[in-house]
Design a protein around this motif. Sequence first.
Motif, short mmCIF file in Angstrom:
data_model
loop_
_atom_site.label_atom_id
_atom_site.label_comp_id
_atom_site.label_asym_id
_atom_site.label_seq_id
_atom_site.Cartn_x
_atom_site.Cartn_y
_atom_site.Cartn_z
N PRO A 349 1.08 -1.23 0.05
CA PRO A 349 -0.03 -0.01 -0.02
C PRO A 349 0.77 1.33 0.10
N PRO A 350 0.25 2.07 -0.83
CA PRO A 350 1.24 3.33 -1.04
C PRO A 350 1.64 4.35 0.37
N CYS A 351 2.52 4.91 0.58
CA CYS A 351 2.87 5.66 1.80
C CYS A 351 3.79 6.48 1.42
N PHE A 352 4.05 7.61 2.15
CA PHE A 352 5.40 8.49 2.13
C PHE A 352 5.62 9.05 3.21
N ALA A 353 6.98 9.34 3.64
CA ALA A 353 7.43 10.13 4.71
C ALA A 353 7.72 11.52 4.36
N VAL A 354 7.88 12.31 5.61
CA VAL A 354 7.86 13.70 5.43
C VAL A 354 8.74 14.42 6.82
N ALA A 355 9.71 14.65 6.47
CA ALA A 355 10.35 15.68 7.47
C ALA A 355 10.14 17.43 7.36
N ALA A 356 9.45 17.73 8.46
CA ALA A 356 8.87 19.09 8.27
C ALA A 356 9.07 20.14 9.75
N GLY A 357 9.11 21.24 9.47
CA GLY A 357 8.96 22.02 10.81
C GLY A 357 10.23 22.50 11.27
N ARG A 358 10.31 23.53 12.04
CA ARG A 358 11.39 24.04 12.59
C ARG A 358 12.08 22.94 13.60
N MET A 359 13.40 23.24 13.60
CA MET A 359 14.29 22.17 14.47
C MET A 359 13.87 22.50 15.97
N PRO A 360 13.72 21.21 16.57
CA PRO A 360 13.80 19.97 16.27
C PRO A 360 12.63 19.50 15.29
N SER A 361 12.85 19.06 14.11
CA SER A 361 11.74 18.81 13.35
C SER A 361 11.04 17.49 13.33
N MET A 362 9.84 17.35 12.99
CA MET A 362 9.08 16.28 13.02
C MET A 362 9.22 15.16 11.77
N ALA A 363 9.37 14.14 11.95
CA ALA A 363 9.15 13.08 10.68
C ALA A 363 8.03 12.29 11.00
N SER A 364 7.07 12.29 9.90
CA SER A 364 5.70 11.41 9.90
C SER A 364 5.71 10.85 8.65
N LEU A 365 4.74 9.40 8.82
CA LEU A 365 4.56 8.74 7.64
C LEU A 365 3.12 8.94 7.35
N HIS A 366 2.53 8.97 6.02
CA HIS A 366 1.46 9.32 5.48
C HIS A 366 0.83 8.37 4.52
N ASN A 367 -0.38 8.33 4.75
CA ASN A 367 -1.22 7.20 3.80
C ASN A 367 -0.84 7.83 2.24
N GLY A 368 -0.59 7.19 1.27
CA GLY A 368 -0.43 7.72 0.01
C GLY A 368 -1.76 8.04 -0.93
N ARG A 369 -2.91 7.71 -0.10
CA ARG A 369 -4.09 8.07 -0.88
C ARG A 369 -4.78 9.46 -0.47
N ASP A 370 -4.89 9.33 1.05
CA ASP A 370 -5.57 10.67 1.44
C ASP A 370 -4.49 11.73 2.14
N GLY A 371 -3.26 11.25 2.12
CA GLY A 371 -2.25 12.32 2.79
C GLY A 371 -2.20 12.21 4.27
#
Length: 679
Positions: A349-371
């Motif tokens: 199942p599709p998914c993607f990871a994002v690193a975002a935010g001011r330091m210390p940033s947050m990394a998160s895993l997201h559903n590839g269909r609805d985000g």
Amino acid sequence: MNGDNNNGDDLPPCRVLFRSKEGIEVFSIQSNRDRESSNNADAAKKNGRNFLLKGETTFQAFLPDGSAALVHRPNKGIFKVDLSGGDDDDDDDDDNKVSSNDNEKNNTPFFENTSRVQIIDVSPKGNFLLTWERAAANSDETENNLKIWNTSTGECVTGFRKKSINRSSWPYVQWTHDEKFAFLLTTNEIRIYNGSFSELAETRFIDKIRIPGIDSMSLPSCAASADGGVAVMGKILFAAFIAKDKNKPSRASLYEYPPATVVSPSSPTPYPSIASKSLFQAEEMTVHWSPRGDVALIALQSSVDNTGESYYGSSSLYLMSQQTDAIAVPLPQDGPILDVAWMPNAERPPCFAVAAGRMPSMASLHNGRDGKATFLFGNRHQNTVSWAPHGRFVNLAGFGNLAGGMTFWDKNKGKQIPPANPIVASCTVGYGWSPDSRLFVVSTTSPRMNVSNGVHVYRYNGDKVNTVPWNNDNYLPDRLLQATFIPAKPDIVYPDRPQSPTLKDLGTGPDAAATSSGIAAAPKPTGRYIPPSQRARAGRGGNSLADRIKAEKDGKMLGAQKVTNNNSAIKRGVVGQAGKVVVGLAPPEQKEGKSKSALRREKLQQKKREEEAQKELEAKIAAEQKDPVDPVKRAKKINKILRQVDELKQKDPSELNEDQIKKIASEQELREELSKLKL
């Protein structure tokens, strides 16, 4: 039991290509721990260096099947280095030396007249090479400088005139996944050619798509498919970025070719888009295609942040597909988008990871269909997401201007893989996974870093491979230019192997129990009194360096956790509520599910806390009035503390103790007090 022996013994080792100021070298490295030490040690004992291509180089690219590297040498041209032969771990007999050495001896590049080339790109199947060179001052206005080459013969297939290029718009020619068609980006339109450019004696486009103001485009490297993984026959998806003009904002759009409704190229009707997103401030688009090629994850970047929170501009992230319009990806932390990467396994199942935010940033895993977010990796100093080819392991790191900290995660288990020791790969410039997903290479290279050049390898659980088949002293101080794992050959299929030994066996550090459960341990926060007006903000942390350092020190940051409907992050309105939370605005209070009596009790408790705070403030004022302070002496003391604060702010935040952090945090209060003294 060592699980690395399971289904991995008979497979060949992975190979790393080094490009240094002396030339091109290839090294083999074992990912099986039972064999890596002895084999790598034997290879490292060799004193000589076997160069596949000698001399200075400027850049290189691999053919997708790993059979060759296309290497540019200044003042000579582009050479094709054959990688199907041996490397430095082979015997030294002539049979193992590759044919590219013959090119090196006679100094003849594989692609003629390519010495002035400045940028290259390889087609998805590796049959064509795209090059661009700056036109000579005395060149003919019709002379082609954007050229397409056959990688098998070295012949120039065709060319176009492109006076200048924008790096964000490169490559100007892109092929479909099967190389049946080629799309050429021109002013206000895309021209479509036969992918081989060989059907007509004179190259002519077979169709064109009119998109006024188009600035860049992107095609997926694999076939677009539906949810079941079945290719959508006859349809080609592509994304385009249309720059803003005086009357219209910038726009990122998803298209299909041919369109559902027939549109004549000369028609005034705009070419129909499947999905679109307009932003006035957007200046650049980066597209990340899903491994199935059916969903585009589009990052829009602007150089100006109207909120004033970031000097580096603002960014936003959207999902676009044939099934839905543009979906804003809800992120768990406000701030810039630092890195985005899809899990590369198209069978899952599709998914993607994002690193975002001011330091210390947050990394998160997201559903590839609805985000929507499905898992939080936690707050760290991280700006890089790197998936292993099989999609089982992911590396989250802080490279570039960060200290080089790395964490390795098992996506299937949703847990961090506990390392034996803390992992810090300082001064990292290049990085990447091996084709078998077992090794992670980091390199310090010139010209970005001109000291401590070298290459280090880590296993998927963070253990460093101490015995490697190369000598890093050969590349000191500024000799190494690039180090990259070579793609696996088509006939080599590495199995997707789980970690071994188990997480329990690997958990030797003090935080092993916490990380193995998926929840990062954090001490109970204790801190100074926070006025009621600032309490809503305090939970999210301030913007200043002192506030963020204190948040880390007090353990107020989120650890790793799954995101569910009852999750605390969801309740704060931060994660997983697409369309309900506006980035940059305070999340709404969530009071659903509480009884009237519970709300009444909360209100009374809040009122009591405010009364106590008021009494505390009045007592402080009374004490100050009873024992007046000499304004001159007080101002002198405050100025002394402010000078100390300025000195502390120049130091590395990680070296500060708790008292020093508190001193930095008191700066604003001291400056206000100093201004009230009116001296």
